[in-house]
Each structure stands twice: as structure tokens, then as C-alpha cells.
Design a protein around this motif. Sequence first.
Motif, PDB file in Angstrom:
ATOM      1  N   GLU A   1      -3.594   0.285   7.356  1.00  0.00           N
ATOM      2  CA  GLU A   1      -4.434   0.214   5.907  1.00  0.00           C
ATOM      3  C   GLU A   1      -4.815  -1.001   5.290  1.00  0.00           C
ATOM      4  OE1 GLU A   1      -2.397   2.909   2.726  1.00  0.00           O
ATOM      5  OE2 GLU A   1      -1.105   3.455   4.508  1.00  0.00           O
ATOM      6  N   VAL A   2      -4.555  -1.858   6.055  1.00  0.00           N
ATOM      7  CA  VAL A   2      -4.754  -3.269   5.581  1.00  0.00           C
ATOM      8  C   VAL A   2      -5.784  -4.175   6.559  1.00  0.00           C
ATOM      9  CG1 VAL A   2      -4.156  -5.540   4.845  1.00  0.00           C
ATOM     10  CG2 VAL A   2      -2.955  -3.620   4.053  1.00  0.00           C
TER      11      VAL A   2
ATOM     12  N   CYS B   1      -3.799   0.561  -3.139  1.00  0.00           N
ATOM     13  CA  CYS B   1      -3.291  -0.829  -2.883  1.00  0.00           C
ATOM     14  C   CYS B   1      -3.215  -1.497  -4.169  1.00  0.00           C
ATOM     15  CB  CYS B   1      -4.501  -1.634  -2.108  1.00  0.00           C
ATOM     16  SG  CYS B   1      -4.126  -3.344  -1.673  1.00  0.00           S
TER      17      CYS B   1
ATOM     18  N   SER C   1      -8.297  -3.564   1.650  1.00  0.00           N
ATOM     19  CA  SER C   1      -7.508  -2.280   1.735  1.00  0.00           C
ATOM     20  C   SER C   1      -7.867  -1.358   0.425  1.00  0.00           C
ATOM     21  CB  SER C   1      -5.915  -2.755   1.506  1.00  0.00           C
ATOM     22  OG  SER C   1      -5.158  -1.493   1.578  1.00  0.00           O
TER      23      SER C   1
ATOM     24  N   THR D   1       0.889  -1.257   0.175  1.00  0.00           N
ATOM     25  CA  THR D   1      -0.005  -0.063  -0.053  1.00  0.00           C
ATOM     26  C   THR D   1       0.793   1.179   0.146  1.00  0.00           C
ATOM     27  OG1 THR D   1      -0.211   0.068   2.347  1.00  0.00           O
ATOM     28  CG2 THR D   1      -1.826  -1.424   1.011  1.00  0.00           C
TER      29      THR D   1
END
Length: 167
Positions: free
Chosen positions: A84-85, A31, A98, A26
Motif C-alpha cells: 500500500e506504500v 494512510c 499511499s 496504513t
Amino acid sequence: MSPNPERFAVRVDPGELHFNAAHFITFGGTCENLHGHNFHVRVEAVGRNTGDAFVLDFVELTRLAAAICRTLHDRVLLPGESREVAITPEGDALRVESHGRRFVLPADSCRVLPVSNATAEMLAWHIGGELIRALREAGSNRGLETLEVAVEEADRQWGVCRREVAP
């Protein structure tokens, strides 16, 4: 021993230090697509020579590093510490989300790593930490001061992490 003892290094870059794996990273609010690489690993250990006149045994360093590479081989590498995931178990699968992308992957094909992103640099950081732990467990870190791990993601593109090794 003098106050400034000389430093020595050993480097290993043999064929068995490799793994094939899939990942995505990311960046910039996006992503990447899930994709794979044939990763290669190089290790350099710096420190004082032991009484046997070497920093580390090449064979042992290679054996321990290769064992770590085998844990990553043929897996999807996921960043378990990413903001972010999102990784959610669903039965025998993992749902990975993501930036608008969603993957559902067999859990036994994945390796969730304690990293913030599955970049080559963070893979080098992870491998380095595992290698330091393995060297300590084997009692082989006597003169070791610095461990550098480099992970080649693509031809001549390396992510590198140098770690200080506490006694």
C-alpha cells in the motif's frame, strides 16, 4: 540434562532502549498523517541456563538492543515491504505515496525497513530479528529459545512480537 530442562528468562527495559522516530501506518484503505513518537523497547529472552547459570548476559543484551535502537533514532520509519506504500528514490529524497497522500522526504532522514507496515508490532518484529542476528554473530545465543520484543508507542500501548530462535 533431563528431557525437560527448566526454562529461565532475562528481561531488560533500561532507559537506553528507546528511539524517537516518525512514522505512519496504513489501515482500512487509508494512510495516517506522518507523526512521531518517543518509542521505548523491552526485551525478554527465554531459554536454558548456560554453564555460567544465566540465559544471556544483561549487559550484552542491553548493548546489542541499544545499538539497534540507535539505527532507528531520529528517522522516518518506512515500510519497505508494503503493498500500500510506494517508495521511489528521487535524487537525495524519497517520494512516498499511499492512499492519496504524498510525502517527499530527505533520504538520509529515512530508514526503509523490511516490514509491511510501520506498526509497533512490526517494529518489534524487526528489532527482534536484528537482535537475534546480532546475538548469533556475537556467539551469545547458546541457550536462547525465545526472544520477545515489546515496543511502546504511547503510554502503556505496546506492540509485541515473540520469536522462536532456531539453534
